[in-house]
Design an enzyme around this catalytic site. Structure first.
Site, short mmCIF file in Angstrom:
data_model
loop_
_atom_site.label_atom_id
_atom_site.label_comp_id
_atom_site.label_asym_id
_atom_site.label_seq_id
_atom_site.Cartn_x
_atom_site.Cartn_y
_atom_site.Cartn_z
N HIS A 1 0.83 -1.10 -0.16
CA HIS A 1 -0.22 -0.01 0.07
C HIS A 1 1.19 1.68 -0.15
O HIS A 1 -0.03 2.25 0.26
CB HIS A 1 -0.94 0.07 0.99
CG HIS A 1 -1.90 0.75 1.38
ND1 HIS A 1 -3.08 0.47 -0.29
CD2 HIS A 1 -2.83 1.65 1.61
CE1 HIS A 1 -4.07 1.76 -0.67
NE2 HIS A 1 -4.42 2.18 0.86
N HIS B 1 -0.88 2.73 7.27
CA HIS B 1 -1.01 2.40 6.08
C HIS B 1 0.63 3.31 5.12
O HIS B 1 1.81 3.93 6.19
CB HIS B 1 -1.66 3.64 6.02
CG HIS B 1 -2.58 4.20 4.74
ND1 HIS B 1 -3.71 3.50 5.38
CD2 HIS B 1 -2.88 3.89 3.51
CE1 HIS B 1 -5.13 2.98 4.86
NE2 HIS B 1 -4.28 4.06 3.79
N SER C 1 -3.15 5.31 10.20
CA SER C 1 -2.31 6.60 9.84
C SER C 1 -0.94 6.28 10.45
O SER C 1 -0.96 6.54 11.13
CB SER C 1 -2.98 8.21 10.04
OG SER C 1 -2.24 8.62 8.98
#
Length: 768
Positions: free
Chosen positions: A129, A238, A346
């Protein structure tokens, strides 16, 4: 007769005694993973895509166009096999996500090469990702529209690299052991949608200490002959340490962590001393430094920048740094940092703040004065995104090293797998209700208004905002020009206001997937759940718990269950029913309606039950192969040129004469160059820092797969045939004092289509 028997008995006893001690000796000296139950093999290959002109995949920001390399991207693979039984393959990609089309074509190649040995059932291909890799390799319209359609070069380098990494892992198969370990990382992820998380039941939230998963699960692979040969781990955060405006190809924090750990192990093989700074030197003491500074200056002055010269394609490969210290015939150490249920996690751990006022963003909508564009998350290295990437990568790397060194639980028992294709556009789902069950359905894919608002990692534009459950009349009018959703779809997706009815948009071909793969790979007491999307924290917990309850019923010991996110294909987000109600970004991006997670849990429990009962499952409907329908609007490279009297590879801006730099300084050199799309330099390098050994021998020291060296490419204008390559080397604190120079490798294209490779070098300079 009695004497004869006693003689034979004594001979037998002596033989038995000898064999006993021989057996003990062999047991103690048969390597570091004796009595293996598995064959293990690891492989790795370069998948760095086009470093120019192509839109990055992840942020959907049309202005984020690739223009250089920060870190090279790789496909890393492990294969585990029972000597006479089943086997599984797991591929970890330094890419934003897996692609259904890439998976289809890789499986076709594997079938042609190995027959039925590797197939859709036992092969998993997962993305880390990163939002800093070239796009255009997925097959559905909504995921390639910002890249101007399909990008064949992005697609081909992925398919080729995955295949080669699997071949390498297959060829390396040999007896070995696998150890599993777990540990927490407390400072590498925060919840970016906390208001949605708080909508989950209080009783459920009370079972967990944190609102994101902090646990890393690591596998350590130990070859019977060679000892440790690799590690793979799963941790949720992430790949958005690099911002939505970054133009350099990078594996982001997970790619950085993988590079740090592979270098740490290779360096460990040369010396048992660990680096005091956390990130070790890859090459230790290339040569001794010269004692006199004036001698170094005189030596450097004798190497002025030469004119750019023609070169062979293999030169950039031959000058790569890694592998120089590797033991002959020994498999390279492979370390992968895999993605998990990162949907609402995050890496920008300092929180989200308004760029105009510096105040925290609105809690419920992540806006600043009602505007989403002003709300950004801050990484630990703020305002330096490269430093944030390094820090989050280093935190994962350090935990992985600790888990690796302490891993002691051995994976045992059989290997198995189950796989099914499910049509999520019309799936009946049984959900528990008081006194029984209720049958609900999933919906054709659709994206809500909150999707367009983006997140604090990468805000959207216009007047969209997270948490919008009503929609906007103007944007509904715009939406209706593309596709007006019917009442059934509106009711099914409620309370999501539909912005794009992607599941029902079919021109020029499918805008979104409907048929998705789900898969469980089991290696002893470890189960890997391959999911084709981004599960939020609580959604992942519910799925893991549901599968674990089924698998534990058929197992006496502890079962380890990990989620491998963004695997085999991509279908955006999966939230809990309660998070979906809030319609923040993740809920608005949950394609198949409010019961999407319940559908996954239902279908994964079927796979788990089949594993326990040793039964097969229905394969389900095959997903489409849309390769022949792909459209590409990206213009090709027409030609490259330089000013009259200038060669490709000539230095445009050199280091100062008689330059001396200190460790920590930035060295910058600019070359006349050509478009990087002409040759991706696969398994090679665009940039190289060389160290002078003796008086005339240059040794590779750092290349474009090093965190400290950046290759930046630029043109004066979009249609210009001229371009520059800027090399920026931040001298590491561990760099050996001495004489250095910076080189550039590239390839130019003539008007008639021929490709010619070139090289260039800066003047030499001193690092004191």
């Amino acid at each position: 007769m009695e004497l004869f028997s006693r003689v034979h008995f004594n001979i037998l006893r002596a033989c038995v005694g000898s064999w006993f001690w021989i057996a003990i000796f062999l047991l103690l000296h048969s390597g570091k993973g004796g009595n293996s139950k598995y064959l293990i093999g690891l492989g790795s290959y370069d998948i760095t895509g086009p470093a120019a002109d192509v839109n990055m995949m992840g942020y959907a920001n049309t202005g984020q166009i690739a223009a250089g390399v920060h870190l090279r991207l790789r496909a890393r693979t492990f294969i585990v096999a029972e000597p006479q039984g089943k086997r599984v393959v797991f591929v970890n990609l330094d890419a934003c996500m897996a692609s259904q089309l890439v998976t289809i074509k890789v499986l076709e190649r594997l079938k042609a090469r190995y027959g039925d040995l590797y197939n859709e059932k036992n092969v998993a291909i997962s993305g880390i990702h990163t939002h800093a890799g070239p796009g255009g390799y997925l097959q559905y319209v909504v995921y390639i529209v910002t890249s101007l359609g399909f990008v064949r070069q992005s697609f081909d380098v992925l398919v080729n690299g995955i295949e080669k990494s699997i071949i390498e892992a297959h060829d390396n198969l040999s007896p070995g052991s696998i150890f599993v370990n777990k540990g927490e990382i407390l400072d590498a992820g925060v919840n970016r949608s906390p208001s949605a998380y708080l909508n989950n039941p209080a009783a459920e939230r009370s079972k967990y200490k944190y609102d994101v998963d902090k646990e890393m699960t690591l596998l350590k692979f130990v070859d019977d002959q060679w000892g440790p040969v690799g590690s793979f781990n799963w941790f949720a955060t992430h790949g958005t340490s690099m911002s939505r405006t970054n133009p350099l190809i990078s594996g982001d924090n997970k790619g950085a962590a993988a590079r740090f750990m592979e270098d740490w192990f290779e360096q460990r093989g040369v010396s048992d001393e660990f680096a005091s700074e956390g990130i070790p030197r890859r090459v230790s003491n290339i040569v001794s430094g010269h004692s006199e500074h004036h001698e170094l200056l005189e030596l450097a002055a004798s190497f002025q920048s030469p004119s750019g010269k023609p070169a062979t394609r293999t030169l950039s490969v031959a000058r790569r740094v890694r592998g120089v210290l590797r033991q002959a015939n020994k498999p390279a150490f492979v370390s992968a940092f895999c993605q998990s249920n990162c949907g609402d996690v995050s890496p920008n751990v300092l929180g989200a703040f308004c760029i105009d006022s510096g105040l925290p963003c609105d809690f419920n909508h992540s806006t600043c004065g009602g505007k989403n564009e002003l709300c950004y998350g801050r990484g630990p290295g703020y305002p330096d995104e490269f430093e944030s990437t390094r820090i989050i990568g280093e935190r994962q790397f350090k935990t992985a090293v600790d888990l690796f060194n302490k891993a002691s639980e051995t994976l045992k028992s059989k290997i198995d797998y189950r796989h099914a294709y499910i049509d999520f556009s019309q799936l009946e789902v049984k959900i528990p209700k008081q006194g029984g069950y209720e049958v609900v359905k999933t919906c054709p894919a659709a994206m809500g208004f909150g999707f367009a608002a983006g997140t604090t990692d990468g805000p959207g534009a216009f007047d969209f905002k997270q948490g919008d459950d009503q929609g906007n009349p103007f944007w509904k009018l715009v939406r209706n020009l593309l596709k007006t959703p019917g009442k059934e779809q509106v009711d099914c997706q409620h309370p999501k206001p539909i912005l794009l009815d992607t599941g029902e948009m079919k021109e020029p071909y499918d805008w979104a997937p409907s048929i998705l793969p789900i898969q469980i790979l089991r290696i002893g007491q470890l189960a890997i759940l391959s999911v084709p999307g981004e599960f939020t924290t609580m959604a992942g917990r519910r799925l893991r718990d549901a599968v674990k309850s089924v698998l534990s019923a058929g197992n006496n010991g502890e079962i380890h269950v990990v989620i491998a996110g963004l695997t085999n294909t991509y279908s955006q987000y999966v939230t809990t029913f309660e998070e979906y109600e809030v319609q923040r970004y993740e809920g608005a991006s949950t394609l198949y309606g409010p019961h999407t997670l319940s559908a996954y849990i239902q279908e994964f429990k079927k796979l788990a039950s089949a594993l326990v009962a040793n039964k097969e499952v229905e394969p389900g409907p095959q997903p489409p192969d849309l390769l022949n329908k792909q459209i590409s609007l990206l213009t090709p490279v027409v030609m490259d040129a330089t000013p009259p009297g200038v060669n490709f590879g000539d230095v445009s801006t050199d280091v100062p004469q008689n330059a001396t730099f200190k460790r920590g300084d930035l060295v910058k050199v600019v070359f006349w160059s050509a478009c990087p799309r002409n040759d991706l330099m696969t398994e090679g390098t665009f940039a190289l820092v060389e160290f002078l050994r003796g008086k005339d021998t240059w040794v590779p020291a750092y290349d474009d797969d090093d965190f400290c060296l950046r290759f930046k490419w630029s043109r004066p204008s979009k249609l210009s045939t001229r371009s520059h390559a800027t090399m920026e080397w931040r001298i590491p604190k561990s760099a050996t004092p001495g004489v250095y120079r910076i080189k550039h490798f590239g390839a130019s294209k003539s008007l008639f289509g021929s490709i010619r490779h070139f090289k260039g070098a800066s003047s030499a300079f001193v690092v004191a």
